[in-house]
Write an enzyme that holds these catalytic residues in place. Structure first.
Site, PDB file in Angstrom:
ATOM      1  N   GLY A  17      21.194  44.341  72.103  1.00  0.00           N
ATOM      2  CA  GLY A  17      20.470  43.945  70.893  1.00  0.00           C
ATOM      3  C   GLY A  17      19.044  44.449  70.787  1.00  0.00           C
ATOM      4  O   GLY A  17      18.729  45.613  71.077  1.00  0.00           O
ATOM      5  N   ILE A  18      18.158  43.541  70.383  1.00  0.00           N
ATOM      6  CA  ILE A  18      16.749  43.880  70.153  1.00  0.00           C
ATOM      7  C   ILE A  18      16.087  44.331  71.458  1.00  0.00           C
ATOM      8  O   ILE A  18      15.304  45.289  71.475  1.00  0.00           O
ATOM      9  CB  ILE A  18      16.012  42.659  69.559  1.00  0.00           C
ATOM     10  CG1 ILE A  18      16.493  42.396  68.125  1.00  0.00           C
ATOM     11  CG2 ILE A  18      14.497  42.866  69.597  1.00  0.00           C
ATOM     12  CD1 ILE A  18      16.029  41.073  67.530  1.00  0.00           C
ATOM     13  N   ASP A  63      17.578  35.994  85.645  1.00  0.00           N
ATOM     14  CA  ASP A  63      17.802  34.870  84.734  1.00  0.00           C
ATOM     15  C   ASP A  63      16.435  34.240  84.479  1.00  0.00           C
ATOM     16  O   ASP A  63      15.816  33.683  85.400  1.00  0.00           O
ATOM     17  CB  ASP A  63      18.760  33.865  85.403  1.00  0.00           C
ATOM     18  CG  ASP A  63      18.974  32.619  84.561  1.00  0.00           C
ATOM     19  OD1 ASP A  63      18.272  32.439  83.548  1.00  0.00           O
ATOM     20  OD2 ASP A  63      19.853  31.814  84.934  1.00  0.00           O
ATOM     21  N   ASN A  90      11.830  38.622  75.401  1.00  0.00           N
ATOM     22  CA  ASN A  90      12.864  38.798  74.373  1.00  0.00           C
ATOM     23  C   ASN A  90      14.125  37.967  74.625  1.00  0.00           C
ATOM     24  O   ASN A  90      14.807  37.581  73.679  1.00  0.00           O
ATOM     25  CB  ASN A  90      13.231  40.292  74.310  1.00  0.00           C
ATOM     26  CG  ASN A  90      14.486  40.530  73.505  1.00  0.00           C
ATOM     27  OD1 ASN A  90      14.449  40.563  72.278  1.00  0.00           O
ATOM     28  ND2 ASN A  90      15.622  40.697  74.180  1.00  0.00           N
ATOM     29  N   TYR A 156      17.130  25.697  68.199  1.00  0.00           N
ATOM     30  CA  TYR A 156      16.605  27.070  68.090  1.00  0.00           C
ATOM     31  C   TYR A 156      15.294  27.075  67.303  1.00  0.00           C
ATOM     32  O   TYR A 156      14.312  27.701  67.713  1.00  0.00           O
ATOM     33  CB  TYR A 156      17.659  27.951  67.410  1.00  0.00           C
ATOM     34  CG  TYR A 156      17.299  29.423  67.339  1.00  0.00           C
ATOM     35  CD1 TYR A 156      17.497  30.260  68.433  1.00  0.00           C
ATOM     36  CD2 TYR A 156      16.784  29.983  66.174  1.00  0.00           C
ATOM     37  CE1 TYR A 156      17.190  31.613  68.372  1.00  0.00           C
ATOM     38  CE2 TYR A 156      16.470  31.335  66.099  1.00  0.00           C
ATOM     39  CZ  TYR A 156      16.674  32.146  67.204  1.00  0.00           C
ATOM     40  OH  TYR A 156      16.353  33.489  67.131  1.00  0.00           O
ATOM     41  N   LYS A 160      11.643  28.382  68.699  1.00  0.00           N
ATOM     42  CA  LYS A 160      10.923  29.531  68.126  1.00  0.00           C
ATOM     43  C   LYS A 160       9.558  29.107  67.568  1.00  0.00           C
ATOM     44  O   LYS A 160       8.609  29.902  67.561  1.00  0.00           O
ATOM     45  CB  LYS A 160      11.789  30.214  67.065  1.00  0.00           C
ATOM     46  CG  LYS A 160      13.035  30.869  67.653  1.00  0.00           C
ATOM     47  CD  LYS A 160      12.692  31.894  68.727  1.00  0.00           C
ATOM     48  CE  LYS A 160      13.894  32.498  69.402  1.00  0.00           C
ATOM     49  NZ  LYS A 160      13.542  33.477  70.446  1.00  0.00           N
ATOM     50  N   ILE A 189      18.945  40.217  62.212  1.00  0.00           N
ATOM     51  CA  ILE A 189      19.087  41.574  62.741  1.00  0.00           C
ATOM     52  C   ILE A 189      20.512  41.747  63.268  1.00  0.00           C
ATOM     53  O   ILE A 189      21.057  40.830  63.904  1.00  0.00           O
ATOM     54  CB  ILE A 189      18.077  41.810  63.894  1.00  0.00           C
ATOM     55  CG1 ILE A 189      16.651  41.419  63.469  1.00  0.00           C
ATOM     56  CG2 ILE A 189      18.129  43.265  64.371  1.00  0.00           C
ATOM     57  CD1 ILE A 189      16.073  42.177  62.302  1.00  0.00           C
ATOM     58  N   THR A 191      22.626  42.325  65.694  1.00  0.00           N
ATOM     59  CA  THR A 191      22.775  42.378  67.153  1.00  0.00           C
ATOM     60  C   THR A 191      23.997  41.538  67.512  1.00  0.00           C
ATOM     61  O   THR A 191      24.515  40.790  66.675  1.00  0.00           O
ATOM     62  CB  THR A 191      21.550  41.749  67.842  1.00  0.00           C
ATOM     63  OG1 THR A 191      21.558  40.345  67.542  1.00  0.00           O
ATOM     64  CG2 THR A 191      20.246  42.370  67.373  1.00  0.00           C
ATOM     65  N   PRO A 192      24.425  41.573  68.793  1.00  0.00           N
ATOM     66  CA  PRO A 192      25.546  40.710  69.195  1.00  0.00           C
ATOM     67  C   PRO A 192      25.322  39.236  68.820  1.00  0.00           C
ATOM     68  O   PRO A 192      26.265  38.543  68.425  1.00  0.00           O
ATOM     69  CB  PRO A 192      25.606  40.915  70.707  1.00  0.00           C
ATOM     70  CG  PRO A 192      25.143  42.334  70.888  1.00  0.00           C
ATOM     71  CD  PRO A 192      24.052  42.521  69.861  1.00  0.00           C
TER      72      PRO A 192
END
Ligand code: NAD
Length: 256
Positions: A17-18, A63, A90, A156, A160, A189, A191-192
């Site tokens: 991804g990103i 991790d 990220n 989430y 953030k 975006i 991405t997965p």
């Protein structure tokens, strides 16, 4: 070319991804890139691909929820490449998508462990190395979900919002050390993270995708490179007067 020449950059969650796009663009701009992720095969393949192109990269399994592992790996990166200039926080997970009264403690803790505590651990253990290098750039991947609400993923959103202010606080604390700390706020975006959520839907996500696209005035979802270029800018000396800032890259999602 060469916008990051001579710099050493750690990117967490860089296998996909990103993070992956950021690792590629930073390496192409002359950085030595440390690819950190839990996905060993994908991370090693990316590092091999970059070194095969004559670029400087190496994979470390890490991790970000383990402080012991984070401290060890960041030390190994600085020793292997001789210094540390850039940290891109990220690695992230989207977590439970359900109303707050249905979220379990475990679901809440899982998202905060990766998205908030992971950013704390990586920042904490990168600071001594950035100080030793005479300064640097830390970039937190927040989100449009760290700026505005939406009726879907409470853990989430909380995570953030947290990293957005962690960037500003650390921008103040470490400005005397010439360490800049900024956040990036992507819209949706491809991405997965997003594509897997869409394809898990009954119709393959066609209707949900249309709904998401409609939220972006530019009329399409973003690509990982759209964010990677923002990270390259914030990591580079072009951004030497930029700290505590929010770089919104969202196709206009939050402009309304
Ligand atoms: P992704 O799921 O496609 O990739 C995330 C990567 O992080 C994976 O390689 C995964 O293995 C890694 N990772 C997960 N947990 C980890 C851990 N504990 N330690 C180390 N690595 C770990 O996600 P993405 O869409 O590329 O998102 C990257 C970042 O950008 C995340 O912080 C995400 O919240 C943020 N973001 C994404 C979007 C979007 O639309 N894709 C929008 C806004 C913000």
């Amino acid at each position: 070319m060469d916008r990051l020449k001579g710099k050493v950059a750690i990117i967490t969650g860089a296998a996909l991804g990103i993070g992956r796009a950021t690792a590629v663009r930073m390496a192409e701009e002359g950085a030595s890139v440390a690819v950190l992720d839990m996905l060993v095969a994908e991370g090693e393949a990316l590092a091999a691909d970059l070194t095969g192109r004559g670029l400087s990269a190496r994979f470390w399994r890490c991790d970000v929820t383990s402080e012991v592992e984070v401290e060890r790996v960041i030390g190994e990166v600085a020793a292997a490449f001789g210094r540390l200039d850039v940290l891109v926080n990220n690695a992230g997970v989207s977590g439970a998508s359900k109303p707050t009264h249905e979220v379990t403690e475990a679901e809440w803790d899982f998202v905060q462990a990766v998205n908030v505590k992971g950013v704390f651990f990586c920042t904490k253990h990168a600071i001594p190395h950035l100080r030793a290098a005479g300064g640097g750039s830390i970039i937190h991947l927040s989100s449009i979900y760290g700026l505005v609400g939406a009726a879907d993923a409470p853990p989430y959103h909380a995570s953030k919002g947290a990293v957005r202010l962690m960037a500003k606080t650390d921008a103040m604390i470490y400005a005397p050390d010439r360490i800049r700390v900024n956040s990036i706020h992507p819209g949706f975006i491809q991405t997965p993270m997003v594509l897997n959520a869409l394809s898990a839907q009954e119709d393959g996500g066609a209707e949900a995708r249309e709904g998401l696209v409609a939220l972006h005035p530019l009329g399409h979802l973003g690509d990982p490179d759209d964010i990677a270029w923002g990270a390259v800018y914030l990591a580079s000396d072009e951004a030497r007067f930029v700290t505590g800032a929010e770089l919104v890259i969202d196709g206009g999602y939050t402009a309304r």
